[in-house]
Enzyme design. Sequence first.
Site, mmCIF file in Angstrom:
data_model
loop_
_atom_site.group_PDB
_atom_site.id
_atom_site.type_symbol
_atom_site.label_atom_id
_atom_site.label_comp_id
_atom_site.label_asym_id
_atom_site.label_seq_id
_atom_site.Cartn_x
_atom_site.Cartn_y
_atom_site.Cartn_z
ATOM 1 N N GLY A 46 3.713 -1.019 5.936
ATOM 2 C CA GLY A 46 3.162 -1.270 4.616
ATOM 3 C C GLY A 46 4.111 -0.740 3.565
ATOM 4 O O GLY A 46 4.873 0.198 3.820
ATOM 5 N N GLN A 51 6.956 2.054 -4.567
ATOM 6 C CA GLN A 51 7.892 2.733 -3.671
ATOM 7 C C GLN A 51 9.313 2.191 -3.777
ATOM 8 O O GLN A 51 10.249 2.805 -3.266
ATOM 9 C CB GLN A 51 7.423 2.605 -2.215
ATOM 10 N N CYS A 94 4.652 8.116 5.854
ATOM 11 C CA CYS A 94 4.951 7.278 4.690
ATOM 12 C C CYS A 94 6.456 7.200 4.496
ATOM 13 O O CYS A 94 7.150 8.200 4.632
ATOM 14 C CB CYS A 94 4.306 7.916 3.461
ATOM 15 N N LEU A 95 6.955 6.006 4.179
ATOM 16 C CA LEU A 95 8.395 5.836 3.960
ATOM 17 C C LEU A 95 8.877 6.673 2.779
ATOM 18 O O LEU A 95 10.055 6.999 2.688
ATOM 19 C CB LEU A 95 8.729 4.355 3.720
ATOM 20 N N HIS A 136 -4.070 3.670 2.323
ATOM 21 C CA HIS A 136 -2.810 4.371 2.060
ATOM 22 C C HIS A 136 -2.008 3.637 0.986
ATOM 23 O O HIS A 136 -1.518 4.243 0.025
ATOM 24 C CB HIS A 136 -2.007 4.467 3.373
ATOM 25 N N HIS A 140 -1.116 4.426 -3.230
ATOM 26 C CA HIS A 140 0.190 4.384 -3.907
ATOM 27 C C HIS A 140 0.067 3.746 -5.288
ATOM 28 O O HIS A 140 0.692 4.186 -6.248
ATOM 29 C CB HIS A 140 1.193 3.542 -3.104
HETATM 30 ZN ZN ZN Z 1 3.217 5.321 1.813
#
Ligand code: ZN
Length: 170
Positions: A46, A51, A94-95, A136, A140
Amino acid sequence: MAILEIVTYPDKFLKQPTKPVENIDGALQEIIDNMGETMYQAPGIGLAAIQVGIDQSMLIYDISPQGEDRYLNVLVNPRIIENEGEVLSENEGCLSVPEYRADVKRFASILVEAYDRHEKPLRFEAHDFLSIVLQHEIDHLNGKLFIDRISPLKRQLYTRRIRKQIKRGE
Ligand code: ZN
């Protein structure tokens, strides 16, 4: 298509709430394609626009198992309308939060409204793993990271570790 740079904690950009998407236009399609390539390459399941430095309310996800056909799901201006139950999301990661995983409490089921990339209105229920992934990603879009949902002590320890690494130039 292009691989985009992923913004990571503690960058304050991740803390700001995103703006609603007003036009699902060609520029947005290009962003979606680039985000898709970035997510698959990471690899991740995701990715929210914030991000990759875009403060708009849009996210992508693909939870199909490795080796199966991939399908890039896109949610524009998603909202959680209802939620139910509780589930422990084990080892969430999370990235944008490198080298860290933690257990997070999430709703077991949610009802989501959004638009897809062709401006078609969507309304669907998500359960279990998909429900966790969407909570999640929608977090964000509201400037929230999964580490905002763990104990302050755990968060502090992680923050300290990551700040030291940045200082050392790692
Ligand atoms: Zn994330």
